[in-house]
Design a protein around this motif. Structure first.
Motif, mmCIF file in Angstrom:
data_model
loop_
_atom_site.group_PDB
_atom_site.id
_atom_site.type_symbol
_atom_site.label_atom_id
_atom_site.label_comp_id
_atom_site.label_asym_id
_atom_site.label_seq_id
_atom_site.Cartn_x
_atom_site.Cartn_y
_atom_site.Cartn_z
ATOM 1 N N GLU A 104 0.831 -1.205 0.000
ATOM 2 C CA GLU A 104 0.000 0.000 0.000
ATOM 3 C C GLU A 104 0.866 1.255 0.000
ATOM 4 N N GLN A 105 1.943 1.231 0.762
ATOM 5 C CA GLN A 105 2.859 2.369 0.773
ATOM 6 C C GLN A 105 3.510 2.548 -0.589
ATOM 7 N N LEU A 108 1.277 4.347 -2.991
ATOM 8 C CA LEU A 108 1.280 5.796 -2.745
ATOM 9 C C LEU A 108 2.573 6.435 -3.240
ATOM 10 N N VAL A 131 -6.077 0.088 -2.818
ATOM 11 C CA VAL A 131 -5.488 0.842 -1.714
ATOM 12 C C VAL A 131 -6.529 1.740 -1.040
ATOM 13 N N SER A 134 -7.832 0.580 2.291
ATOM 14 C CA SER A 134 -6.849 0.311 3.340
ATOM 15 C C SER A 134 -7.409 0.581 4.736
ATOM 16 N N ASP A 136 -5.276 1.097 7.167
ATOM 17 C CA ASP A 136 -4.200 1.863 7.787
ATOM 18 C C ASP A 136 -4.565 3.350 7.765
ATOM 19 N N ILE A 139 -2.192 5.566 5.735
ATOM 20 C CA ILE A 139 -2.405 5.400 4.300
ATOM 21 C C ILE A 139 -3.604 6.231 3.863
#
Length: 330
Positions: A104-105, A108, A131, A134, A136, A139
């Motif tokens: 996911e990071q 981004l 994503v 997510s 998170d 995120i």
């Protein structure tokens, strides 16, 4: 053929192939070797070759991430975006001694690089992928930020700034988004020119990179995202705690090199009308600007406003003092 003999032959072939080709390099060793190359391009070529040869998915993923970071560092944003995207497509655990980023990071990271080329279409496609779901919180914060950056990329006139600016201002009131408040403030300061945002950055986040930018200690990279967004005001930099020495160093470097600055770029626009508006403003101030075009791989054509260097040695200082961002180009 005797089955036992056949199996033994395969084992011997495998062993001999390992001896001939060598064991697969660990990503951390390949990255270390890449840094020893004579220049960045040689490092990139080496990393690409290692990625082709690497079969272990976690090691390949790690090398792609490292390659992307190198490409981003030297402003090869389109290449970096592709490398981050390729890494994000690999489901594997982090390699030993390498980046621990989640997929996911990495998505981004790809979004950020796409926006740095002004390619909001690709950025939006990533933002609207899985994503978006997510769990998170960090995120989700960056998804909100990058969504507004993408919106700013689409703005073609100052009147269209209101919606993304208002949303960014609203995010400043959300305590759970505090970690990205510095970059939100920086965006608002740059787009609106309102000094309240630069003051808040230096007051609340004095040790941040964003504070260094508004003080004049660090210069924003002249990527399309920052340059073609129409601004409703001029973001004035501070004097910079080491700006004088920085200018002296730049001057010394220019004097010590055969290649002199021949022209300065003042803007990069998606619409010719905005480029022409800047040209008219510059003409009124006594400069002789002109427009060139550049078509990116995405198919988008940008209109670039340039001014030839006049040999005075202080043209950039005069332009910046008049509120015009500029940087040297070949």
């Amino acid at each position: 053929m005797n089955k036992k003999f056949f199996i033994t032959s395969l084992i011997l072939f495998s062993l001999s192939w390992t001896v001939l080709c060598g064991a697969e390099k660990k990503a951390k060793d390949a990255a270390s070797e890449a840094l020893k190359k004579e220049n960045v391009q040689a490092s990139i070529t080496y990393l690409k070759n290692q990625i082709k040869q690497t079969q272990t998915q976690s090691e390949k993923r790690a090398l792609l991430i490292f390659l992307a970071s190198v490409q981003e560092e030297i402003n090869l944003y389109e290449d970096a975006q592709k490398s981050y995207s390729q890494a994000a497509a690999i489901s594997a655990s982090p390699a030993e001694g390498m980046s621990k980023k989640t997929n996911e990071q990495l998505v981004l990271d790809a979004v950020r690089c796409a926006l740095c080329t002004g390619d909001y279409v690709t950025a939006d496609s990533y933002l609207n992928s899985s994503v978006r779901n997510s769990k998170d919180a960090n995120i989700q914060n960056y998804i909100k930020l990058y969504t507004q950056w993408s919106a700013l990329c689409k703005v073609e006139k100052k009147d269209d700034l209101q919606e993304p600016v208002e949303l960014l201002k609203a995010y400043l009131k959300v305590s759970s988004m505090k970690d990205i408040h510095p970059v939100i403030l920086l965006t608002l300061w740059y787009v609106t020119g309102d000094a309240q945002y630069s003051k808040q950055i230096t007051k609340d986040f004095p040790d941040s990179t964003e504070a260094a930018i508004v003080k004049g200690d660090v210069q924003l990279l002249p990527v399309p995202f920052w340059f073609f967004v129409p601004k409703s005001g001029i973001a004035e930099l501070g004097t910079g705690t080491f700006s004088d020495s920085y200018k002296e160093n730049i001057s010394t470097e220019e004097n010590n090199t055969e290649q002199k600055v021949t022209k300065w770029q003042l803007g990069l626009f998606k619409t010719e009308a905005n480029a022409k508006a800047l040209v008219e403003d510059l003409k009124k101030e006594g400069y002789k600007p002109y427009i060139t075009t550049e078509t990116r791989a995405s198919g988008t054509t940008y209109y670039i406003v340039l001014v030839n260097d006049d040999g005075s040695g202080n043209l950039a200082d005069r332009l910046r003092s008049a509120g015009h961002d500029c940087y040297p180009v070949d």
